[in-house]
Design a protein around this motif. Structure first.
Motif, mmCIF file in Angstrom:
data_model
loop_
_atom_site.group_PDB
_atom_site.id
_atom_site.type_symbol
_atom_site.label_atom_id
_atom_site.label_comp_id
_atom_site.label_asym_id
_atom_site.label_seq_id
_atom_site.Cartn_x
_atom_site.Cartn_y
_atom_site.Cartn_z
ATOM 1 N N MET A 82 -3.780 9.610 10.063
ATOM 2 C CA MET A 82 -3.013 8.370 9.898
ATOM 3 C C MET A 82 -2.399 7.900 11.214
ATOM 4 O O MET A 82 -1.741 8.683 11.892
ATOM 5 C CB MET A 82 -1.919 8.583 8.844
ATOM 6 C CG MET A 82 -1.242 7.294 8.421
ATOM 7 S SD MET A 82 -0.084 7.552 7.060
ATOM 8 C CE MET A 82 -1.151 7.389 5.650
ATOM 9 N N GLU A 129 -0.141 13.490 1.992
ATOM 10 C CA GLU A 129 -0.079 12.982 3.380
ATOM 11 C C GLU A 129 0.753 13.875 4.299
ATOM 12 O O GLU A 129 0.331 14.219 5.397
ATOM 13 C CB GLU A 129 0.517 11.565 3.359
ATOM 14 C CG GLU A 129 0.744 10.972 4.746
ATOM 15 C CD GLU A 129 1.527 9.664 4.690
ATOM 16 O OE1 GLU A 129 1.433 8.938 3.686
ATOM 17 O OE2 GLU A 129 2.249 9.385 5.654
ATOM 18 N N MET A 130 1.949 14.230 3.855
ATOM 19 C CA MET A 130 2.866 14.914 4.776
ATOM 20 C C MET A 130 2.788 16.432 4.722
ATOM 21 O O MET A 130 2.980 17.098 5.732
ATOM 22 C CB MET A 130 4.301 14.459 4.506
ATOM 23 C CG MET A 130 4.465 12.956 4.651
ATOM 24 S SD MET A 130 6.155 12.445 4.377
ATOM 25 C CE MET A 130 5.956 10.702 4.116
ATOM 26 N N CYS A 135 2.269 10.569 -0.892
ATOM 27 C CA CYS A 135 2.940 10.520 0.421
ATOM 28 C C CYS A 135 3.467 11.895 0.831
ATOM 29 O O CYS A 135 3.161 12.374 1.924
ATOM 30 C CB CYS A 135 4.093 9.515 0.410
ATOM 31 S SG CYS A 135 3.546 7.812 0.196
ATOM 32 N N THR A 154 0.548 -3.031 8.488
ATOM 33 C CA THR A 154 -0.621 -2.565 7.728
ATOM 34 C C THR A 154 -1.517 -3.791 7.511
ATOM 35 O O THR A 154 -1.108 -4.756 6.850
ATOM 36 C CB THR A 154 -0.184 -1.929 6.398
ATOM 37 O OG1 THR A 154 0.551 -0.740 6.706
ATOM 38 C CG2 THR A 154 -1.366 -1.567 5.520
ATOM 39 N N CYS A 196 5.297 -5.727 0.863
ATOM 40 C CA CYS A 196 6.134 -4.790 1.620
ATOM 41 C C CYS A 196 5.268 -3.959 2.556
ATOM 42 O O CYS A 196 4.213 -3.453 2.159
ATOM 43 C CB CYS A 196 6.880 -3.853 0.662
ATOM 44 S SG CYS A 196 7.845 -2.585 1.530
ATOM 45 N N SER A 197 5.709 -3.850 3.780
ATOM 46 C CA SER A 197 5.096 -2.902 4.708
ATOM 47 C C SER A 197 6.224 -2.391 5.597
ATOM 48 O O SER A 197 6.868 -3.183 6.294
ATOM 49 C CB SER A 197 4.011 -3.581 5.552
ATOM 50 O OG SER A 197 3.585 -2.687 6.570
ATOM 51 N N HIS A 198 6.425 -1.079 5.540
ATOM 52 C CA HIS A 198 7.505 -0.488 6.338
ATOM 53 C C HIS A 198 7.300 -0.799 7.824
ATOM 54 O O HIS A 198 8.204 -1.257 8.507
ATOM 55 C CB HIS A 198 7.532 1.025 6.103
ATOM 56 C CG HIS A 198 8.596 1.713 6.881
ATOM 57 N ND1 HIS A 198 9.909 1.683 6.500
ATOM 58 C CD2 HIS A 198 8.555 2.410 8.044
ATOM 59 C CE1 HIS A 198 10.632 2.341 7.390
ATOM 60 N NE2 HIS A 198 9.827 2.794 8.333
ATOM 61 N N SER A 199 6.088 -0.572 8.282
ATOM 62 C CA SER A 199 5.770 -0.796 9.696
ATOM 63 C C SER A 199 5.596 -2.271 10.005
ATOM 64 O O SER A 199 5.649 -2.682 11.161
ATOM 65 C CB SER A 199 4.457 -0.080 10.031
ATOM 66 O OG SER A 199 3.420 -0.607 9.202
ATOM 67 N N GLY A 200 5.324 -3.047 8.961
ATOM 68 C CA GLY A 200 5.086 -4.481 9.162
ATOM 69 C C GLY A 200 3.718 -4.778 9.729
ATOM 70 O O GLY A 200 3.416 -5.937 10.021
ATOM 71 N N CYS A 251 0.839 -1.205 0.000
ATOM 72 C CA CYS A 251 0.000 0.000 0.000
ATOM 73 C C CYS A 251 0.872 1.251 0.000
ATOM 74 O O CYS A 251 1.952 1.250 0.612
ATOM 75 C CB CYS A 251 -0.846 0.065 1.264
ATOM 76 S SG CYS A 251 -2.023 -1.248 1.442
ATOM 77 N N GLY A 252 0.337 2.318 -0.590
ATOM 78 C CA GLY A 252 0.968 3.644 -0.504
ATOM 79 C C GLY A 252 2.401 3.666 -0.992
ATOM 80 O O GLY A 252 2.728 3.136 -2.063
ATOM 81 N N GLY A 253 3.254 4.267 -0.179
ATOM 82 C CA GLY A 253 4.665 4.401 -0.555
ATOM 83 C C GLY A 253 5.310 3.033 -0.752
ATOM 84 O O GLY A 253 6.187 2.868 -1.603
ATOM 85 N N SER A 254 4.866 2.059 0.013
ATOM 86 C CA SER A 254 5.428 0.713 -0.137
ATOM 87 C C SER A 254 5.010 0.095 -1.468
ATOM 88 O O SER A 254 5.761 -0.685 -2.055
ATOM 89 C CB SER A 254 4.983 -0.185 1.023
ATOM 90 O OG SER A 254 5.625 0.223 2.212
#
Ligand SMILES: N[C@@H]1[C@@H](O)[C@H](O)[C@@H](COP(=O)(O)O)O[C@@H]1O
Length: 324
Positions: free
Chosen positions: A319, A213-214, A209, A82, A76-80, A29-32
């Motif tokens: 978010m 988002e930011m 992103c 999602t 892929c999930s940066h946070s692991g 999702c998203g940036g990932s």
């Protein structure tokens, strides 16, 4: 971390070689998800193995017929954590697919869900070779070299050992331009981004992103091939565009969009991969390496805008703050 990273990579690549996949799904999702564009593109151009990118929740609900024991699913999930990316990985694994997941968080729910994991470092102090960008290139060229050995892939793997210097040289080269852009665009209510090929992923990430988002700036990414099929009607003297112009195969699409946009808008900014510092990289790799270089350089554009707007990139309204 570097020896652990190398160990994770060699295990995942050996599993890909053994699986010899008939199709590949890149899911996130998203940036990932944007991060997957270059990987999918490289497989698409270099092999006859069909490769697709899907947003995690669509992957779950669409349930592709081609997904099965002959598939490779890279998530892929940066946070692991999602939820839809974790669930998509579980779905893929339950269908017998080989699952490989990238995350910055070891032992996260995504980490547990996938059969093979690729960890990457994060933060300004981390070396790009051990970072998300380096890990993606190492996995893709490593997997390609295992499935279809070729001196080009071995050469790519050598070149990316210098990724950190490549990024640093280019960030430095574009630092003044990034600051100028941040200052001149800080009050713009809307900024469109444009790109094509794998670089479209970076244009998409910059729009959703960084800008939305930011920085809370209205935005949309426009594929330069699609620009002439609707979006070009919004072009006017005061409408800003930020074009990530590739040095790869789809450059003619970017040139066509640039030429038209510049006729009617006074606010077209072009970041051209041909202007990157390519020291030490062979020309036949420009197309594949330009995407991560755009990623590194464009982040500095967002950082400079954050500074000029007085709006840190870390601020969120919704978010991670509530259920959604
Ligand atoms: N800007 C963030 C991205 O950076 C992130 O990749 C994505 C999904 O989160 P995660 O990668 O943790 O699954 O959410 C947002 O889009």
């Amino acid at each position: 971390m570097s020896s652990i990273h190398a160990e994770y990579l060699s295990k995942a690549i050996a599993a890909v070689k053994q699986k010899n996949p008939k199709n590949i799904y890149f899911v996130a999702c998203g940036g990932s998800m944007a991060y997957m564009y270059n990987q999918q593109y490289i497989f698409d151009v270099e092999t006859d193995i069909p490769a697709f990118i899907l947003s995690s929740n669509e992957f779950i609900h669409r349930s592709p017929k081609g997904l099965g024991p002959d598939s490779l699913v890279v998530s892929c999930s940066h946070s692991g954590n999602t939820p839809e990316t974790v669930e998509a990985t579980k779905v893929a694994r339950s269908k017998g697919a080989l699952t490989v997941a990238y995350s910055h968080e070891e032992n996260s729910p995504l980490w547990q869900a996938a059969e093979y994991n690729l960890h990457y470092d994060w933060g300004p102090e981390s070396d790009a070779y051990e970072h998300k960008a380096g890990m993606a290139l190492r996995f893709i060229f490593g997997a390609l070299n295992a499935l279809r050995p070729n001196e080009k892939y071995a050469r790519a793997l050598e070149s990316i050992k210098d990724l950190n210097n490549i990024f640093e040289r280019n960030k430095k080269k574009f630092a003044a331009e990034a600051d100028k852009w941040g200052a001149s665009h800080k009050r713009e209510p809307i900024i469109y981004t444009m790109g094509s090929g794998p670089v479209y992923g970076e244009a998409y990430a910059f729009a959703i992103c960084f800008l939305q988002e930011m920085l809370w700036v209205h935005s949309s990414s426009i594929h330069t091939g699609e620009y002439f099929h609707g979006p070009f009607e919004i072009t006017d003297y005061d409408v800003p565009f930020l074009l990530f112009k590739t040095a790869g195969e789809t450059r003619p699409l970017d040139e066509r969009a640039e030429n038209f946009a510049k006729k009617f808008s006074q606010k077209v900014t072009v970041l051209d991969a041909k202007d990157f510092d390519w020291t030490g990289i062979d020309k036949d790799l420009y197309s594949y390496l330009s995407t991560p270089i755009f990623g590194a350089v464009s982040r500095t554009y967002a950082e400079r805008m954050a500074e000029h707007r007085g709006h840190p990139l870390t601020v969120r309204r919704y978010m991670w703050k509530m259920d959604y």
